[in-house]
Design a protein around this motif. Structure first.
Motif, PDB file in Angstrom:
ATOM      1  N   TYR A   1       0.817  -1.222   0.000  1.00  0.00           N
ATOM      2  CA  TYR A   1       0.000   0.000   0.000  1.00  0.00           C
ATOM      3  C   TYR A   1       0.849   1.271   0.000  1.00  0.00           C
ATOM      4  CZ  TYR A   1       1.403  -0.306   4.860  1.00  0.00           C
ATOM      5  OH  TYR A   1       2.167  -0.413   5.993  1.00  0.00           O
TER       6      TYR A   1
ATOM      7  N   GLY B   1      10.531   5.626   5.215  1.00  0.00           N
ATOM      8  CA  GLY B   1      11.302   4.426   5.463  1.00  0.00           C
ATOM      9  C   GLY B   1      11.190   3.882   6.908  1.00  0.00           C
TER      10      GLY B   1
ATOM     11  N   ASN C   1       4.912  -0.115  14.832  1.00  0.00           N
ATOM     12  CA  ASN C   1       3.636  -0.033  14.126  1.00  0.00           C
ATOM     13  C   ASN C   1       3.078  -1.378  13.694  1.00  0.00           C
ATOM     14  OD1 ASN C   1       3.998   2.754  14.233  1.00  0.00           O
ATOM     15  ND2 ASN C   1       5.108   2.778  12.286  1.00  0.00           N
TER      16      ASN C   1
ATOM     17  N   GLN D   1      -0.041  -1.644  12.305  1.00  0.00           N
ATOM     18  CA  GLN D   1      -1.007  -1.296  11.238  1.00  0.00           C
ATOM     19  C   GLN D   1      -2.329  -2.019  11.463  1.00  0.00           C
ATOM     20  OE1 GLN D   1       0.188   1.136   9.915  1.00  0.00           O
ATOM     21  NE2 GLN D   1       2.368   0.850   9.575  1.00  0.00           N
TER      22      GLN D   1
ATOM     23  N   ARG E   1       3.253  -7.170   4.548  1.00  0.00           N
ATOM     24  CA  ARG E   1       3.979  -6.491   5.616  1.00  0.00           C
ATOM     25  C   ARG E   1       5.130  -7.334   6.199  1.00  0.00           C
ATOM     26  NH1 ARG E   1       4.442  -1.331   7.783  1.00  0.00           N
ATOM     27  NH2 ARG E   1       4.692  -1.589   9.988  1.00  0.00           N
TER      28      ARG E   1
ATOM     29  N   ASP F   1       1.203   3.015  15.009  1.00  0.00           N
ATOM     30  CA  ASP F   1       0.414   3.425  13.835  1.00  0.00           C
ATOM     31  C   ASP F   1      -0.535   2.312  13.428  1.00  0.00           C
ATOM     32  OD1 ASP F   1       1.767   5.804  13.549  1.00  0.00           O
ATOM     33  OD2 ASP F   1       2.843   5.247  11.715  1.00  0.00           O
TER      34      ASP F   1
ATOM     35  N   HIS G   1      -4.557   5.956  10.835  1.00  0.00           N
ATOM     36  CA  HIS G   1      -4.585   6.405   9.436  1.00  0.00           C
ATOM     37  C   HIS G   1      -5.773   5.769   8.735  1.00  0.00           C
ATOM     38  CE1 HIS G   1      -0.313   6.632  10.607  1.00  0.00           C
ATOM     39  NE2 HIS G   1      -0.265   7.680   9.820  1.00  0.00           N
TER      40      HIS G   1
ATOM     41  N   SER H   1      -5.165   4.888   2.095  1.00  0.00           N
ATOM     42  CA  SER H   1      -5.152   5.810   0.973  1.00  0.00           C
ATOM     43  C   SER H   1      -4.513   5.107  -0.226  1.00  0.00           C
ATOM     44  CB  SER H   1      -4.358   7.031   1.433  1.00  0.00           C
ATOM     45  OG  SER H   1      -3.826   7.707   0.372  1.00  0.00           O
TER      46      SER H   1
END
Ligand SMILES: C[S@@+](CC[C@H](N)C(=O)[O-])C[C@H]1O[C@@H](n2cnc3c(N)ncnc32)[C@H](O)[C@@H]1O
Ligand code: SF4
Length: 472
Positions: free
Chosen positions: A178, A226, A284, A286, A298, A323, A354, A357
């Motif tokens: 993503y 990064g 993170n 996610q 991931r 995150d 988040h 997107s």
């Protein structure tokens, strides 16, 4: 889509509004036989601006109109934009039946609008204006106001004599499907890391020297990417030592290391980070759903995250951020709710939510061009749940931004426990002070506030590490 605009109308704004309803829409200049036509006409009267809008899609036509009165406190362009926005938005809703929670606010910082409204209105009136004039849902109006108030508190620490520093490490252990960040993620490209560090250390040292010479007070440092923790222990130490040798890190309010990928975090790296003054770190997940992690490429598991989190907790680094992304492909409301509930139980200081997107350069779009049409309405429910659950558990939304092509046009929100706001994110986003950027892909933003007039100059570094290294 063919656009026919009559009057002083901002074409880009109309295109952005249309894309909220028609994902990935194109607007060729000379389109003749389009099955989608939008006609917008504005007429100035003595009292205000009338806007008439006709939207025709595949032979279905809807019409909407709006009127925005002139006001002494508002420029013509803003009134005109609102008139156009309201008419086009209402036509889009009527034709598609879609619910757009942010109404006609298309900008990246809705809290900026809320902040301006709060400076001239009571909180209750500001909220009503967001709902009635900008057509925000009640939830989003509340969120914008709450963020604006918290941002306002954070911004009090900055002025012309303060600054922040961003250090870019554009390397990752592997590429997530993503992601569109410029970041090298193959063993061949990792061969550039040693020379990249050499050059970066020189740039860090000279930038910190220059900050000192200009008499600026450095409030925060952010090492981002990064994935900075992809560096070896020795490489990470080289960077942190260079900073430590140039400034008194104890004087910083915040010193963040973006750990990011749980599969790169070791006890030794954490020990080095702590030793050289890092006081905030991200780890993170996610999502806490292994199937989704696999689908987004991931390369780590939920268990890897919990193990890395425990290491970070034991490291003595003061503040931890995690995150998350809502609206990911293959995710669901129940799975996202489970993620939020488990993260709240871990109780990190900061949780950043988040919204997924679709970035043009992301692998996911190359694999599935239809993803633009994926509305994932569960994402709306997910971010609403995040807001409710987090605020009920003592987290405050304190920064927010929106990006293009985000699922259901949703937002990214940083939440924090009281007293743990991550200041860099707010300072960087709000044009309140200078942010120096070093390394490939970094931007330096020089901000001067002269008697209330902002002067902003941006200096872009080379985009790719190989270009950065070629430049002497
Ligand atoms: C600088 S990025 C990456 C940090 C770190 N490398 C990692 O992946 O954990 C910061 C955050 O942006 C979010 N992000 C990146 N790409 C995204 C996308 N396409 N949609 C939504 N959020 C995204 C992720 O939550 C990510 O942790
Ligand atoms: S999401 Fe993070 S780890 Fe994944 S490719 Fe992007 S920057 Fe790298």
């Amino acid at each position: 889509m063919k656009l026919i605009l009559n009057g002083r109308i901002n074409r880009t704004y109309v295109q952005t509004l249309c894309m909220m309803f028609f994902r990935g829409e194109k607007f060729p200049e000379n389109e003749e036989n389009s099955s989608r036509i939008l006609t917008v006409t504005t007429i100035d009267t003595d009292d205000g601006i009338n806007c008439e809008c006709e939207l025709c899609v595949n032979n279905k036509t809807v019409r909407e109109s709006s009127f925005v009165p002139f006001s002494q406190s508002e420029k013509y362009e803003r009134s005109s934009k609102s008139a156009v926005g309201i008419a086009v938005y209402n036509a889009g809703v009527k034709l598609t039946g879609r619910n757009i929670p942010w109404g006609i606010l298309t900008g990246i910082r809705p809290s900026k609008v809320a902040y301006e409204l709060l400076s001239k209105n009571t909180e209750e009136n500001a909220k009503l204006i967001l709902q009635n004039r900008y057509l925000l849902s009640e939830n989003k109006a509340n969120l914008a106001i709450r963020v604006a108030k918290n941002e306002g508190e954070i911004l009090k620490i900055s002025d012309n004599n303060t600054c922040s520093l961003y250090i870019s490490i554009p390397f990752c252990p592997s590429r997530c499907s993503y992601c569109s960040f410029i970041s090298y993620a193959t063993p061949k490209l990792f061969e550039l890391i040693p020379s990249y560090i050499d050059k970066l250390v020189k740039e860090i040292t000279s930038t910190l020297e220059s900050i000192k010479n200009q008499g600026l007070k450095l409030l925060s440092i952010y090492i981002g990417g990064g994935t900075p923790t992809v560096l070896s222990e020795g490489q990470l130490e080289e960077i942190l030592k260079a900073i430590h040798n140039s400034i008194d890190v104890d004087e910083l309010i915040e010193f963040t290391l973006e750990g990011g990928r749980p599969d790169t975090i070791t006890d030794k790296k954490l020990e080095i980070a702590k030793k050289y003054g890092v006081n905030r770190i991200s780890v993170n997940p996610q999502t806490l759903n292994d199937d989704v992690l696999k689908a987004i490429g991931r390369h780590h598991t939920v268990n890897d995250f919990f193990e890395a989190y425990e290491r970070v907790q034991n490291s003595g680094i003061n503040f931890i951020n995690t995150d998350l992304i809502a609206g990911l492909e293959n995710d669901s409301f129940d799975s996202f709710k489970n993620t939020i509930d488990k993260i709240i139980a871990l109780a990190p200081d900061n949780i950043t939510v988040h919204s997924f997107s679709v970035k043009k350069s992301a692998q996911i779009l190359r694999d599935n061009a239809e993803i633009y049409g994926n509305e994932a309405d569960y994402a709306v429910k997910s971010v609403d749940y995040a807001y409710k659950a987090l605020t009920e558990n003592g987290y405050e939304p304190y920064y927010m931004y929106r990006q293009k092509n985000t699922v259901c046009d949703l937002e990214n929100v940083g939440y924090a426990k009281k007293g743990t706001f991550g200041i860099y994110n707010v300072l960087m986003m709000s044009d309140c002070h200078t942010v120096f950027g070093v390394g490939a892909g970094a931007t330096t933003k020089i901000v001067k506030n002269i008697d209330g007039n902002l002067e902003i100059k941006r200096i872009f570094s080379h985009k790719y590490p190989y270009e950065y290294l070629q430049d002497n």
